[in-house]
Design a protein around this motif. Structure first.
Motif, mmCIF file in Angstrom:
data_model
loop_
_atom_site.group_PDB
_atom_site.id
_atom_site.type_symbol
_atom_site.label_atom_id
_atom_site.label_comp_id
_atom_site.label_asym_id
_atom_site.label_seq_id
_atom_site.Cartn_x
_atom_site.Cartn_y
_atom_site.Cartn_z
ATOM 1 N N ILE A 180 36.635 90.662 38.581
ATOM 2 C CA ILE A 180 36.280 91.010 37.212
ATOM 3 C C ILE A 180 34.786 90.852 36.990
ATOM 4 O O ILE A 180 34.092 90.171 37.753
ATOM 5 C CB ILE A 180 37.065 90.156 36.191
ATOM 6 C CG1 ILE A 180 36.816 88.658 36.423
ATOM 7 C CG2 ILE A 180 38.559 90.475 36.271
ATOM 8 C CD1 ILE A 180 37.509 87.760 35.425
ATOM 9 N N PHE A 181 34.304 91.503 35.938
ATOM 10 C CA PHE A 181 32.890 91.455 35.562
ATOM 11 C C PHE A 181 32.757 90.457 34.415
ATOM 12 O O PHE A 181 33.441 90.581 33.395
ATOM 13 C CB PHE A 181 32.423 92.846 35.133
ATOM 14 C CG PHE A 181 30.940 92.961 34.896
ATOM 15 C CD1 PHE A 181 30.038 92.722 35.916
ATOM 16 C CD2 PHE A 181 30.451 93.336 33.643
ATOM 17 C CE1 PHE A 181 28.672 92.845 35.708
ATOM 18 C CE2 PHE A 181 29.088 93.463 33.421
ATOM 19 C CZ PHE A 181 28.191 93.213 34.456
ATOM 20 N N VAL A 182 31.911 89.434 34.569
ATOM 21 C CA VAL A 182 31.866 88.352 33.581
ATOM 22 C C VAL A 182 30.440 88.029 33.154
ATOM 23 O O VAL A 182 29.471 88.338 33.851
ATOM 24 C CB VAL A 182 32.530 87.069 34.126
ATOM 25 C CG1 VAL A 182 33.990 87.314 34.450
ATOM 26 C CG2 VAL A 182 31.784 86.536 35.358
ATOM 27 N N SER A 183 30.360 87.362 31.991
ATOM 28 C CA SER A 183 29.064 86.925 31.468
ATOM 29 C C SER A 183 29.215 85.566 30.789
ATOM 30 O O SER A 183 30.324 85.066 30.591
ATOM 31 C CB SER A 183 28.532 87.932 30.446
ATOM 32 O OG SER A 183 29.234 87.804 29.216
ATOM 33 N N GLN A 184 28.104 84.981 30.432
ATOM 34 C CA GLN A 184 28.097 83.772 29.619
ATOM 35 C C GLN A 184 28.772 84.086 28.274
ATOM 36 O O GLN A 184 28.600 85.176 27.725
ATOM 37 C CB GLN A 184 26.650 83.339 29.403
ATOM 38 C CG GLN A 184 26.452 82.090 28.573
ATOM 39 C CD GLN A 184 24.985 81.887 28.231
ATOM 40 O OE1 GLN A 184 24.310 82.821 27.794
ATOM 41 N NE2 GLN A 184 24.484 80.675 28.434
ATOM 42 N N LYS A 249 27.011 80.732 33.617
ATOM 43 C CA LYS A 249 27.186 79.845 32.452
ATOM 44 C C LYS A 249 25.845 79.485 31.799
ATOM 45 O O LYS A 249 25.761 79.266 30.595
ATOM 46 C CB LYS A 249 27.919 78.567 32.864
ATOM 47 C CG LYS A 249 29.406 78.759 33.034
ATOM 48 C CD LYS A 249 30.116 77.420 33.084
ATOM 49 C CE LYS A 249 30.487 77.042 34.467
ATOM 50 N NZ LYS A 249 31.330 75.833 34.543
ATOM 51 N N GLN A 250 24.795 79.444 32.635
ATOM 52 C CA GLN A 250 23.463 79.131 32.115
ATOM 53 C C GLN A 250 22.762 80.358 31.533
ATOM 54 O O GLN A 250 21.666 80.255 30.976
ATOM 55 C CB GLN A 250 22.596 78.536 33.225
ATOM 56 C CG GLN A 250 23.053 77.182 33.727
ATOM 57 C CD GLN A 250 23.064 76.123 32.644
ATOM 58 O OE1 GLN A 250 22.188 76.087 31.790
ATOM 59 N NE2 GLN A 250 24.085 75.261 32.663
ATOM 60 N N GLY A 251 23.414 81.527 31.667
ATOM 61 C CA GLY A 251 22.861 82.738 31.083
ATOM 62 C C GLY A 251 21.896 83.493 31.970
ATOM 63 O O GLY A 251 21.158 84.372 31.500
ATOM 64 N N ASN A 268 38.544 78.062 28.938
ATOM 65 C CA ASN A 268 37.769 77.125 28.127
ATOM 66 C C ASN A 268 36.560 77.777 27.462
ATOM 67 O O ASN A 268 35.682 77.081 26.930
ATOM 68 C CB ASN A 268 37.325 75.939 28.985
ATOM 69 C CG ASN A 268 38.477 75.022 29.329
ATOM 70 O OD1 ASN A 268 38.814 74.137 28.558
ATOM 71 N ND2 ASN A 268 39.092 75.244 30.493
ATOM 72 N N LYS A 269 36.522 79.116 27.538
ATOM 73 C CA LYS A 269 35.525 79.925 26.831
ATOM 74 C C LYS A 269 34.071 79.646 27.252
ATOM 75 O O LYS A 269 33.138 79.814 26.474
ATOM 76 C CB LYS A 269 35.675 79.756 25.311
ATOM 77 C CG LYS A 269 37.061 80.113 24.792
ATOM 78 C CD LYS A 269 37.127 80.080 23.286
ATOM 79 C CE LYS A 269 38.544 80.345 22.776
ATOM 80 N NZ LYS A 269 39.115 81.599 23.257
ATOM 81 N N PHE A 270 33.893 79.213 28.492
ATOM 82 C CA PHE A 270 32.538 79.078 29.025
ATOM 83 C C PHE A 270 32.015 80.443 29.493
ATOM 84 O O PHE A 270 30.810 80.708 29.435
ATOM 85 C CB PHE A 270 32.509 78.118 30.218
ATOM 86 C CG PHE A 270 32.973 76.725 29.894
ATOM 87 C CD1 PHE A 270 32.461 76.049 28.793
ATOM 88 C CD2 PHE A 270 33.916 76.084 30.672
ATOM 89 C CE1 PHE A 270 32.873 74.773 28.486
ATOM 90 C CE2 PHE A 270 34.346 74.801 30.381
ATOM 91 C CZ PHE A 270 33.827 74.144 29.281
#
Length: 318
Positions: A180-184, A249-251, A268-270
């Motif tokens: 999957i493609f994910v982001s902060q 997670k750090q952006g 946990n919505k991180f």
């Protein structure tokens, strides 16, 4: 000492297992000193075993013209048979021990990142419950490295996340995976739930290294839309999955990652999943081994257990 004898024109060829074990160890480890350490013998003993084997065969097996260990044509031919001979010997001993109710040994497992971290722990726990005397040596490589090591004879088998077309290899499907493609999950990208393929190039992306199964799947999926990683804004290439997760997670950027590696962080919505319209990244993981090379008895037992484990997961009532 077990002797293998071959009679031809009144000459007798004698090879003992120690010589073959030493030869195989030198080839696998590409070092006389490492082979000595692995076999718990001295380096001069290793050299003597190889020299005696070459003398008895009346041919040079290992090139000594440079610092690298390479095989001659005769050495390449013998290596295949040496592995088969040693594995058949081990099979005989293994069968006798099994008959006596004891299975033991060191199982070397070479795996790519995702199965090593999210598949093998449960599998080994269940395998160990059946065979408590077995010990494990886990090696982490990317998919290409695992396949290359099987082809070169360095390892018996591996677990990988992509196939490499090769008639010498057997692939057994063991599990599915979804990349999957994910982001902060905060900041200016937190409200983005879906993007188009054409918008993909606008985002800073962290990629796995070349040769990884994850990257191969992404590259193949992009290729179907006449795109490549060169069309993306790749700001970093990182080998370690956990490091990539922390960077996201750090952006620092976005990434393509197995959903198995990111479940906790999404719950946990991180981190959040971003859908790419018209693009999906699905793959399978495989148990892979060499078609014409016998597996060691312990590796064969593990292979059968993996197949049974897969069947039980598909049919939990079995």
């Amino acid at each position: 000492m077990v002797i293998l004898s071959y009679h031809y024109n009144t000459e007798v060829l004698v090879m003992d297992f120690k010589q073959l074990e030493t030869f195989v160890a030198v080839v696998k480890l590409k070092s006389f000193s490492k082979a000595a350490e692995n076999l718990f013998i001295t380096q001069p003993t290793v050299s003597n075993h190889i020299l005696n084997l070459e003398k008895e065969l009346n041919t040079i097996l290992i090139n000594r013209t440079n610092k690298n260990i390479t095989l001659t044509t005769a050495g390449t031919l013998l290596y295949k048979y040496a592995i088969d001979i040693l594995n058949k010997r081990d099979n005989a001993v293994f069968s006798l021990n099994q008959f006596k109710g004891k299975i033991e040994g060191i199982l070397e497992i070479s795996s790519s990142t995702i199965p090593e971290q999210y598949y093998l722990p449960l599998l080994l726990k269940k395998f160990s419950a059946l065979y408590p005397d077995v010990k494990y040596d886990l090696k982490k490589y990317d998919t290409s490295q695992v396949i290359d090591k099987i082809l070169s004879g360095e390892i018996d088998f591996g677990i990988v996340g992509a196939k490499k077309d090769c008639c010498q290899l057997v692939y057994i499907e063991i599990m599915n995976d979804n990349i999957i493609f994910v982001s902060q999950n905060k900041g200016k990208f937190s409200n983005i739930d879906s993007i188009t393929i054409n918008e993909l190039s606008k985002f800073p992306i962290i990629m796995r290294e070349k040769g990884s199964g994850t990257r191969n799947v992404v590259e193949n999926s992009l290729k179907k839309h006449n795109l490549s990683t060169d069309d993306l804004n790749v700001i970093a290439t990182i080998e370690n999955t956990e490091t990539i997760k922390e960077c996201v997670k750090q952006g620092l950027g976005f990434t393509f990652i197995s959903d198995k590696a990111i479940t906790y962080d999404i719950e946990n919505k991180f981190i959040k999943n971003i859908n790419i319209d018209g693009l999906e990244f699905k793959r399978k993981f495989y148990f892979v081994y060499h078609k014409s090379r016998a597996l060691s008895p312990l590796a064969e037992t593990f292979k059968k257990f993996v197949l049974k484990f897969k069947k039980n997961q598909a049919n939990p009532t079995i």
